[in-house]
Design a protein around this motif. Structure first.
Motif, PDB file in Angstrom:
ATOM      1  N   ILE A   1      51.063 -10.206 -42.821  1.00  0.00           N
ATOM      2  CA  ILE A   1      52.091 -10.773 -41.937  1.00  0.00           C
ATOM      3  C   ILE A   1      51.662 -10.649 -40.472  1.00  0.00           C
ATOM      4  O   ILE A   1      51.073  -9.646 -40.067  1.00  0.00           O
ATOM      5  CB  ILE A   1      53.463 -10.107 -42.176  1.00  0.00           C
ATOM      6  N   SER A   2      51.941 -11.671 -39.700  1.00  0.00           N
ATOM      7  CA  SER A   2      51.606 -11.649 -38.276  1.00  0.00           C
ATOM      8  C   SER A   2      52.664 -10.867 -37.507  1.00  0.00           C
ATOM      9  O   SER A   2      53.794 -10.679 -37.982  1.00  0.00           O
ATOM     10  CB  SER A   2      51.528 -13.075 -37.729  1.00  0.00           C
TER      11      SER A   2
ATOM     12  N   ALA B   1      54.137 -11.899 -34.877  1.00  0.00           N
ATOM     13  CA  ALA B   1      55.212 -12.851 -34.564  1.00  0.00           C
ATOM     14  C   ALA B   1      56.192 -12.954 -35.730  1.00  0.00           C
ATOM     15  O   ALA B   1      57.418 -12.950 -35.530  1.00  0.00           O
ATOM     16  CB  ALA B   1      54.622 -14.218 -34.232  1.00  0.00           C
ATOM     17  N   ASP B   2      55.677 -13.048 -36.946  1.00  0.00           N
ATOM     18  CA  ASP B   2      56.559 -13.156 -38.108  1.00  0.00           C
ATOM     19  C   ASP B   2      57.311 -11.854 -38.384  1.00  0.00           C
ATOM     20  O   ASP B   2      58.438 -11.885 -38.888  1.00  0.00           O
ATOM     21  CB  ASP B   2      55.784 -13.589 -39.350  1.00  0.00           C
ATOM     22  N   LEU B   3      56.715 -10.725 -38.055  1.00  0.00           N
ATOM     23  CA  LEU B   3      57.418  -9.448 -38.215  1.00  0.00           C
ATOM     24  C   LEU B   3      58.716  -9.432 -37.424  1.00  0.00           C
ATOM     25  O   LEU B   3      59.721  -8.883 -37.864  1.00  0.00           O
ATOM     26  CB  LEU B   3      56.553  -8.286 -37.711  1.00  0.00           C
ATOM     27  N   HIS B   4      58.689 -10.030 -36.230  1.00  0.00           N
ATOM     28  CA  HIS B   4      59.830  -9.952 -35.325  1.00  0.00           C
ATOM     29  C   HIS B   4      60.691 -11.205 -35.298  1.00  0.00           C
ATOM     30  O   HIS B   4      61.737 -11.207 -34.643  1.00  0.00           O
ATOM     31  CB  HIS B   4      59.327  -9.603 -33.919  1.00  0.00           C
ATOM     32  N   ALA B   5      60.267 -12.255 -36.000  1.00  0.00           N
ATOM     33  CA  ALA B   5      61.051 -13.493 -36.033  1.00  0.00           C
ATOM     34  C   ALA B   5      62.368 -13.256 -36.762  1.00  0.00           C
ATOM     35  O   ALA B   5      62.436 -12.486 -37.723  1.00  0.00           O
ATOM     36  CB  ALA B   5      60.252 -14.592 -36.727  1.00  0.00           C
ATOM     37  N   ARG B   6      63.411 -13.927 -36.287  1.00  0.00           N
ATOM     38  CA  ARG B   6      64.736 -13.807 -36.903  1.00  0.00           C
ATOM     39  C   ARG B   6      65.254 -15.217 -37.157  1.00  0.00           C
ATOM     40  O   ARG B   6      65.256 -16.046 -36.245  1.00  0.00           O
ATOM     41  CB  ARG B   6      65.664 -13.035 -35.977  1.00  0.00           C
TER      42      ARG B   6
ATOM     43  N   SER C   1      65.207  -9.027 -38.656  1.00  0.00           N
ATOM     44  CA  SER C   1      63.791  -9.374 -38.773  1.00  0.00           C
ATOM     45  C   SER C   1      63.171  -8.599 -39.925  1.00  0.00           C
ATOM     46  O   SER C   1      63.719  -7.600 -40.402  1.00  0.00           O
ATOM     47  CB  SER C   1      63.060  -9.016 -37.468  1.00  0.00           C
ATOM     48  N   VAL C   2      61.997  -9.030 -40.346  1.00  0.00           N
ATOM     49  CA  VAL C   2      61.240  -8.298 -41.361  1.00  0.00           C
ATOM     50  C   VAL C   2      60.954  -6.890 -40.854  1.00  0.00           C
ATOM     51  O   VAL C   2      61.125  -5.911 -41.584  1.00  0.00           O
ATOM     52  CB  VAL C   2      59.929  -9.033 -41.725  1.00  0.00           C
TER      53      VAL C   2
ATOM     54  N   ARG D   1      60.758 -13.468 -44.728  1.00  0.00           N
ATOM     55  CA  ARG D   1      59.356 -13.882 -44.594  1.00  0.00           C
ATOM     56  C   ARG D   1      59.152 -15.258 -45.225  1.00  0.00           C
ATOM     57  O   ARG D   1      58.439 -16.097 -44.667  1.00  0.00           O
ATOM     58  CB  ARG D   1      58.414 -12.859 -45.231  1.00  0.00           C
TER      59      ARG D   1
ATOM     60  N   LEU E   1      60.021 -18.131 -43.061  1.00  0.00           N
ATOM     61  CA  LEU E   1      59.102 -18.372 -41.931  1.00  0.00           C
ATOM     62  C   LEU E   1      57.917 -19.212 -42.371  1.00  0.00           C
ATOM     63  O   LEU E   1      57.204 -19.772 -41.619  1.00  0.00           O
ATOM     64  CB  LEU E   1      58.626 -17.034 -41.349  1.00  0.00           C
TER      65      LEU E   1
END
Length: 166
Positions: free
Chosen positions: A25-26, A28-33, A40-41, A163, A166
């Protein structure tokens, strides 16, 4: 199987799900909501790990990995050190930011290791021990262990869903 072996297997399944969500996981994707109000993840994995760490340490009479192994300092979150994420506002969810999925995985694995060590030493009689008298009926160790298992699997599933979005 003995009861402690069933519990170890169940907690191992949480570990598998956490690893699957975090694999590749990137940041950015860890913190995307998905929405401003969603988790977030990173928050979901941090929260499920903090809950397991907190509850297992309490039940085992041990220090939390969060404190004893320096994870609170490593994460350096703008939250109280004892915070586990219960009742977080959307703003607080957004404050849980990590450097990578690897750091979340490492923290989870340290908690998992302590959890398995505790579970391995349990016999069936230990599961009847009351660990929380604030509830009616009071909560036994067995019920607490299943509660954490259920909660963590739900949060791991939510993290996988986010995830996937996303």
């Amino acid at each position: 199987m003995r009861s402690h072996e069933v519990l170890i297997d169940g907690y191992g399944r949480i570990r598998e799900e956490v690893h699957a969500v975090l694999d590749g996981i990137s940041v950015a994707d860890l913190h995307a909501r998905p929405t401003a109000e969603a988790n977030s993840v990173a928050w979901l994995i941090w929260h499920l790990t903090r809950v397991q760490d907190d509850h297992m340490a309490d039940a085992a009479g041990r220090d939390q990995v969060w404190r004893s192994q320096g994870w609170a300092e490593r994460f350096d979150l703008p939250l109280p050190e004892a915070d586990t994420g219960y009742g977080h506002s959307p703003k607080q969810v957004g404050e849980v930011r990590v450097e990578s999925g690897a750091v979340l995985r490492e923290y989870y694995d340290a908690v998992h290791e302590q959890t398995v060590a505790f579970l391995a030493g349990l016999d069936d009689a230990a599961l009847d021990r009351i660990v929380d008298t604030r509830w009616d009926p009071p909560v036994s160790l067995g019920v607490r262990l299943l509660s954490v298992l259920s909660d963590d699997l739900q949060h791991a599933g939510q993290a996988a869903y986010v995830r996937g979005l996303l």
